[in-house]
Design a protein around this motif. Sequence first.
Motif, mmCIF file in Angstrom:
data_model
loop_
_atom_site.group_PDB
_atom_site.id
_atom_site.type_symbol
_atom_site.label_atom_id
_atom_site.label_comp_id
_atom_site.label_asym_id
_atom_site.label_seq_id
_atom_site.Cartn_x
_atom_site.Cartn_y
_atom_site.Cartn_z
ATOM 1 N N GLN A 119 0.835 -1.217 0.000
ATOM 2 C CA GLN A 119 0.000 0.000 0.000
ATOM 3 C C GLN A 119 0.861 1.256 0.000
ATOM 4 O OE1 GLN A 119 -3.280 0.731 0.105
ATOM 5 N NE2 GLN A 119 -4.425 -0.890 1.133
ATOM 6 N N ASN A 177 0.707 4.020 -2.727
ATOM 7 C CA ASN A 177 0.369 5.410 -2.403
ATOM 8 C C ASN A 177 1.401 6.390 -2.953
ATOM 9 O OD1 ASN A 177 -1.884 4.527 -1.059
ATOM 10 N ND2 ASN A 177 -0.995 4.685 0.992
ATOM 11 N N THR A 193 2.297 1.510 -9.688
ATOM 12 C CA THR A 193 1.104 0.692 -9.938
ATOM 13 C C THR A 193 1.431 -0.684 -10.524
ATOM 14 O OG1 THR A 193 0.841 1.730 -12.092
ATOM 15 C CG2 THR A 193 -0.406 2.686 -10.261
ATOM 16 N N LEU A 206 -6.293 -6.389 -2.541
ATOM 17 C CA LEU A 206 -6.116 -5.068 -3.163
ATOM 18 C C LEU A 206 -6.955 -4.943 -4.435
ATOM 19 C CD1 LEU A 206 -2.249 -4.891 -2.643
ATOM 20 C CD2 LEU A 206 -3.931 -3.416 -1.516
ATOM 21 N N LYS A 217 -7.991 -1.663 -6.125
ATOM 22 C CA LYS A 217 -6.935 -0.750 -6.596
ATOM 23 C C LYS A 217 -6.601 -1.038 -8.059
ATOM 24 C CE LYS A 217 -6.232 0.552 -2.285
ATOM 25 N NZ LYS A 217 -6.590 1.898 -1.795
#
Length: 227
Positions: free
Chosen positions: A44, A48, A52, A69, A72
Amino acid sequence: MDTIDQCLLTVQTRIRDIAQAAGRDPASIQLLAVSKTRNITEIQQVLNAGITHFGENYLQEALEKIEALSTKAIDWHFIGPVQSNKTRHIAESFQWVHSVEREKIARRLNDQRRDDQPPLNVCLQVNISGELTKSGVDLAQLPELAATVAELPRLQLRGLMALPAPFDDLDQQRIGFRALREAMDKLNQQAYALDTLSMGTTHDLQAAILEGATIVRIGTAIFGPRQ
Ligand SMILES: *Cc1c(COP(=O)(O)O)cnc(C)c1O
């Protein structure tokens, strides 16, 4: 600033500096965060910070993270050895596989990729220097494997991947990476339009970028040493 953020910044700066010194556009090099053995909180944190693309080696561990996740926007890359009884989950849950080295595995991934999914991005893992692990297709067999994979409709053949023996010397590191680049150039002089060279880890990042890496796979330099 926390350690992971700091390390990530250092890696990104390094990639930029090496690329610029080599006359390459830093934007042409994708940082793949190798998150094997790392927990959701650690991932994470990197997410953040704007990364990606994440790489995983072990299917069961990866599937748990992908599930946790799932809200996301992450591109998951499978970079570990692919066993034939694991291909279904890999085909369905990942956007990329870097470690295809056999026709049988490629055919299974193709058959098991769902029709409602875009083609699975594939790199062929090449054994460029008789490396210790012996993973990867030999250079001599590469053209045949590439021709087979290129015909499979649910796979998109993107390029080549290598994990060479871990030399300490920059010039020695470059030899294997150069061989991989030359192998891709040779395929592209035939009928292919490959755009991906997946090469370089924490240990040999610089050599890989100097030789044309477009994806570098970095774990330790971002997350710290693995347990
Ligand atoms: C673990 C792993 C990496 C990352 O290595 P680091 O030394 O932690 O950067 C890259 N590629 C593959 C195939 C790996 O298994």
